[in-house]
Design an enzyme around this catalytic site. Sequence first.
Site, PDB file in Angstrom:
ATOM      1  N   CYS A   8       0.604  -0.937   0.069  1.00  0.00           N
ATOM      2  CA  CYS A   8       0.248   0.167   0.597  1.00  0.00           C
ATOM      3  C   CYS A   8       1.128   1.261   0.186  1.00  0.00           C
ATOM      4  O   CYS A   8       1.665   1.308   0.011  1.00  0.00           O
ATOM      5  CB  CYS A   8      -1.220   0.018   0.974  1.00  0.00           C
ATOM      6  SG  CYS A   8      -0.340   0.332   2.899  1.00  0.00           S
ATOM      7  N   ARG A  14      -3.670  -0.561   5.998  1.00  0.00           N
ATOM      8  CA  ARG A  14      -3.867  -1.525   4.563  1.00  0.00           C
ATOM      9  C   ARG A  14      -3.174  -2.714   4.113  1.00  0.00           C
ATOM     10  O   ARG A  14      -3.352  -3.874   4.590  1.00  0.00           O
ATOM     11  CB  ARG A  14      -4.542  -0.949   2.711  1.00  0.00           C
ATOM     12  CG  ARG A  14      -5.954   0.395   3.489  1.00  0.00           C
ATOM     13  CD  ARG A  14      -5.285   0.930   2.224  1.00  0.00           C
ATOM     14  NE  ARG A  14      -4.583   1.708   2.040  1.00  0.00           N
ATOM     15  CZ  ARG A  14      -4.478   2.599   0.756  1.00  0.00           C
ATOM     16  NH1 ARG A  14      -5.163   2.683   0.357  1.00  0.00           N
ATOM     17  NH2 ARG A  14      -3.258   3.090   0.590  1.00  0.00           N
ATOM     18  N   ASP A 128      -8.131   4.247   1.062  1.00  0.00           N
ATOM     19  CA  ASP A 128      -7.075   4.848   2.254  1.00  0.00           C
ATOM     20  C   ASP A 128      -8.184   5.237   3.381  1.00  0.00           C
ATOM     21  O   ASP A 128      -8.642   5.645   3.743  1.00  0.00           O
ATOM     22  CB  ASP A 128      -6.489   4.707   1.931  1.00  0.00           C
ATOM     23  CG  ASP A 128      -4.592   5.396   2.462  1.00  0.00           C
ATOM     24  OD1 ASP A 128      -4.926   4.639   3.944  1.00  0.00           O
ATOM     25  OD2 ASP A 128      -4.027   5.621   2.372  1.00  0.00           O
TER      26      ASP A 128
HETATM   27  P1  4NP Z   1      -1.836   2.862   3.993  1.00  0.00           P
HETATM   28  O1  4NP Z   1      -2.478   5.018   4.785  1.00  0.00           O
HETATM   29  O2  4NP Z   1      -1.076   3.613   3.419  1.00  0.00           O
HETATM   30  O3  4NP Z   1      -3.146   1.399   4.379  1.00  0.00           O
HETATM   31  O4  4NP Z   1      -0.943   2.562   5.403  1.00  0.00           O
HETATM   32  C1  4NP Z   1      -1.359   5.471   4.925  1.00  0.00           C
HETATM   33  C2  4NP Z   1      -0.813   5.415   5.750  1.00  0.00           C
HETATM   34  C3  4NP Z   1      -0.352   6.540   5.892  1.00  0.00           C
HETATM   35  C4  4NP Z   1       0.109   7.091   5.121  1.00  0.00           C
HETATM   36  C5  4NP Z   1      -0.337   7.612   4.393  1.00  0.00           C
HETATM   37  C6  4NP Z   1      -1.519   6.016   3.754  1.00  0.00           C
HETATM   38  N1  4NP Z   1       0.926   8.308   5.192  1.00  0.00           N
HETATM   39  O5  4NP Z   1       0.717   9.663   4.371  1.00  0.00           O
HETATM   40  O6  4NP Z   1       1.661   8.884   6.169  1.00  0.00           O
END
Ligand code: 4NP
Length: 160
Positions: A8, A14, A128
């Site tokens: 992800c 995710r 997300d």
């Molecule tokens: P993930 O969610 O891609 O599902 O782990 C996110 C977690 C952190 C960030 C973006 C998406 N971030 O920009 O820090």
Amino acid sequence: MIKILFVCLGNICRSPMAEFIMKDMVEKRGVADRFYIASAGTSDEEIWNGVGNPVYPPAREELARHGITDVSGKRAVQITRSDYKKYDLIIGMETRHVHTMLRVFGGDPEGKVRRLLDYSDRPRDISDPWYTHRFESAYNDILEGCEALYDSLIQERRNL
Ligand code: 4NP
């Protein structure tokens, strides 16, 4: 042995959920020894001085509601070019993760890079939860994708 990397953006919501849902699934079906399962992010947003953040607490709590409790050892890591050789399947949550991976890996000559819900009857991105705060719907989408992925591996009889 089939090696699967879930991908992800941050590797704290995710893709760790996919990693631990899939590990739980193969454990319950008695085939855990045929799988190596891990996760990574396309970004380094959740990595500080080389140390990745743990699974985001709301994602951890959602997994715990479904009986998946031991995720404490997981820390965010970023995908690298060498992951392409290391894994048999590299599975993004959104089309944009697939695009980033193709850039990092320099293409996909062996057809390893996929989007998780392309295995399902209703291909789509997984939103997300970091932004939507909808961890339950992320869990349900990821479970649907992992079940469809597992079924497709059974059909191909890939080392199962
Ligand atoms: P993930 O969610 O891609 O599902 O782990 C996110 C977690 C952190 C960030 C973006 C998406 N971030 O920009 O820090």
